[in-house]
Design an enzyme around this catalytic site. Sequence first.
Site, PDB file in Angstrom:
ATOM      1  N   PRO A  18      34.902  -9.696   6.624  1.00 23.02           N
ATOM      2  CA  PRO A  18      34.459 -11.094   6.626  1.00 23.02           C
ATOM      3  C   PRO A  18      32.951 -11.148   6.392  1.00 23.02           C
ATOM      4  O   PRO A  18      32.184 -10.641   7.208  1.00 23.02           O
ATOM      5  CB  PRO A  18      34.834 -11.583   8.028  1.00 23.02           C
ATOM      6  CG  PRO A  18      34.878 -10.350   8.873  1.00 23.02           C
ATOM      7  CD  PRO A  18      35.248  -9.215   7.974  1.00 23.02           C
ATOM      8  N   GLN A  72      38.390 -15.502  10.757  1.00 24.85           N
ATOM      9  CA  GLN A  72      37.476 -14.992  11.787  1.00 24.85           C
ATOM     10  C   GLN A  72      36.620 -16.121  12.355  1.00 24.85           C
ATOM     11  O   GLN A  72      36.063 -16.930  11.607  1.00 24.85           O
ATOM     12  CB  GLN A  72      36.552 -13.909  11.223  1.00 24.85           C
ATOM     13  CG  GLN A  72      35.763 -13.225  12.333  1.00 24.85           C
ATOM     14  CD  GLN A  72      34.660 -12.310  11.824  1.00 24.85           C
ATOM     15  OE1 GLN A  72      33.662 -12.786  11.297  1.00 24.85           O
ATOM     16  NE2 GLN A  72      34.841 -11.013  11.990  1.00 24.85           N
ATOM     17  N   CYS A 102      28.281  -9.808  14.334  1.00 21.74           N
ATOM     18  CA  CYS A 102      27.235 -10.340  13.453  1.00 21.74           C
ATOM     19  C   CYS A 102      25.861 -10.166  14.089  1.00 21.74           C
ATOM     20  O   CYS A 102      25.625 -10.641  15.211  1.00 21.74           O
ATOM     21  CB  CYS A 102      27.488 -11.814  13.159  1.00 21.74           C
ATOM     22  SG  CYS A 102      26.195 -12.559  12.127  1.00 21.74           S
ATOM     23  N   ASN A 204      33.989   0.731   9.775  1.00 22.03           N
ATOM     24  CA  ASN A 204      33.220  -0.150   8.894  1.00 22.03           C
ATOM     25  C   ASN A 204      31.790   0.358   8.852  1.00 22.03           C
ATOM     26  O   ASN A 204      31.270   0.859   9.844  1.00 22.03           O
ATOM     27  CB  ASN A 204      33.280  -1.588   9.430  1.00 22.03           C
ATOM     28  CG  ASN A 204      32.436  -2.575   8.641  1.00 22.03           C
ATOM     29  OD1 ASN A 204      31.604  -3.292   9.194  1.00 22.03           O
ATOM     30  ND2 ASN A 204      32.611  -2.624   7.340  1.00 22.03           N
ATOM     31  N   ASP A 206      29.003   1.704   5.484  1.00 23.25           N
ATOM     32  CA  ASP A 206      28.706   2.794   4.557  1.00 23.25           C
ATOM     33  C   ASP A 206      29.935   3.392   3.889  1.00 23.25           C
ATOM     34  O   ASP A 206      29.889   4.537   3.410  1.00 23.25           O
ATOM     35  CB  ASP A 206      27.901   3.902   5.246  1.00 23.25           C
ATOM     36  CG  ASP A 206      26.509   3.460   5.670  1.00 23.25           C
ATOM     37  OD1 ASP A 206      26.129   2.311   5.354  1.00 23.25           O
ATOM     38  OD2 ASP A 206      25.810   4.239   6.339  1.00 23.25           O
ATOM     39  N   GLY A 228      32.824  -3.765   3.094  1.00 26.90           N
ATOM     40  CA  GLY A 228      31.947  -4.922   3.023  1.00 26.90           C
ATOM     41  C   GLY A 228      31.093  -4.908   1.775  1.00 26.90           C
ATOM     42  O   GLY A 228      31.546  -5.270   0.682  1.00 26.90           O
ATOM     43  N   ARG A 229      29.872  -4.444   1.922  1.00 30.41           N
ATOM     44  CA  ARG A 229      28.895  -4.564   0.842  1.00 30.41           C
ATOM     45  C   ARG A 229      29.302  -3.860  -0.451  1.00 30.41           C
ATOM     46  O   ARG A 229      28.927  -4.297  -1.539  1.00 30.41           O
ATOM     47  CB  ARG A 229      27.534  -4.050   1.328  1.00 30.41           C
ATOM     48  CG  ARG A 229      26.856  -4.986   2.321  1.00 30.41           C
ATOM     49  CD  ARG A 229      25.550  -4.417   2.841  1.00 30.41           C
ATOM     50  NE  ARG A 229      25.754  -3.285   3.734  1.00 30.41           N
ATOM     51  CZ  ARG A 229      24.781  -2.517   4.216  1.00 30.41           C
ATOM     52  NH1 ARG A 229      23.524  -2.762   3.870  1.00 30.41           N
ATOM     53  NH2 ARG A 229      25.041  -1.525   5.040  1.00 30.41           N
TER      54      ARG A 229
END
Length: 330
Positions: A18, A72, A102, A204, A206, A228-229
């Site tokens: 998310p 979420q 977050c 989560n 890297d 994610g990224r």
Amino acid sequence: MPKIGNIELPDFPLLLAPMEDVSDPPFRKLCKEQGADVVYTEFISSEGLIRDAAKSVIKLDIYEKERPVGIQIFGAELDSMLQAVDIVEKSNPDIIDINFGCPVKKVVCKNAGAGILRDIPLMVKLTEEIVKRTNLPVTVKTRLGWDNNSIKIVEVAERLQDVGIQAISIHGRTRVQMYKGEADWKPIADVKNNQRMHIPVFGNGDVDTPEAAVKMRDEFGLDGAMIGRASIGYPWFFNEVKHYFKTGEHLAPPSMQERVDAARRHLQMAIDWKGEKLGVFETRRHYTNYFKGIPHFKEYRMKMVTSDDAADVFAAFDEVEEKFGDFQFA
């Protein structure tokens, strides 16, 4: 095979994280097409939901082709979070996820997101009451701890499991680290290796190459990876990881035509969903990765990320297709 509640997942599933202003329906659709096994919405403010704030409510939009999909929510006030759960249920997601990770200051200062890592009893109590409130499976995304001196993720994960969560995703950094330094997966493995844990533990942070995903699976023994990224502007990442799992070889990168086509679709879907102004603005962050590696590309990238007019951005895609159509990505 890991399961979230009654949701059966493949061996070592890949989950789309998310991400604010990233994990919207257009991008989730692209990632799903490219192999994402579970997708999560952008995180949604519980306070925004109960105030019926437009920015929060629109994030509840989910579509059948995305399933399984998790919505979420974040917040630190029990009543607001429970009301938010009631609202979220009406959108009929497959999963409700709680954001306890977050690190952004405007979230943390309200004791929400990673801010709640300074108050573990509240974190556990909030989770327990949310689990009681809904029949949907509840999952949690969090971090290792507030800082290096307060990492108690093994205990925290077990306590969250004991009050009823069905899976946990752990980012391998503390809140103080934000996104700096390297993610530490060892404490996540310690959670997985706790003999009292029986829910899926997803890693989560890297996971930015197929080799990293293999390492997370084989060396650290986790149940899956939350991406994610690495996926921003590159939805093909999920399929590339799965190909590497099966063959041990890297999939050929998407061609220029595939990239231009995806960028066009992404922008058009974003405009259709949220209107031209927001659609153009919020899709900008993806273009650097869509076209990463092309030499002398700055002129075209600037056109894509500075224009507020969709026609200008589509025209830039046309120019890129014409000028760099034969470019071979490494």
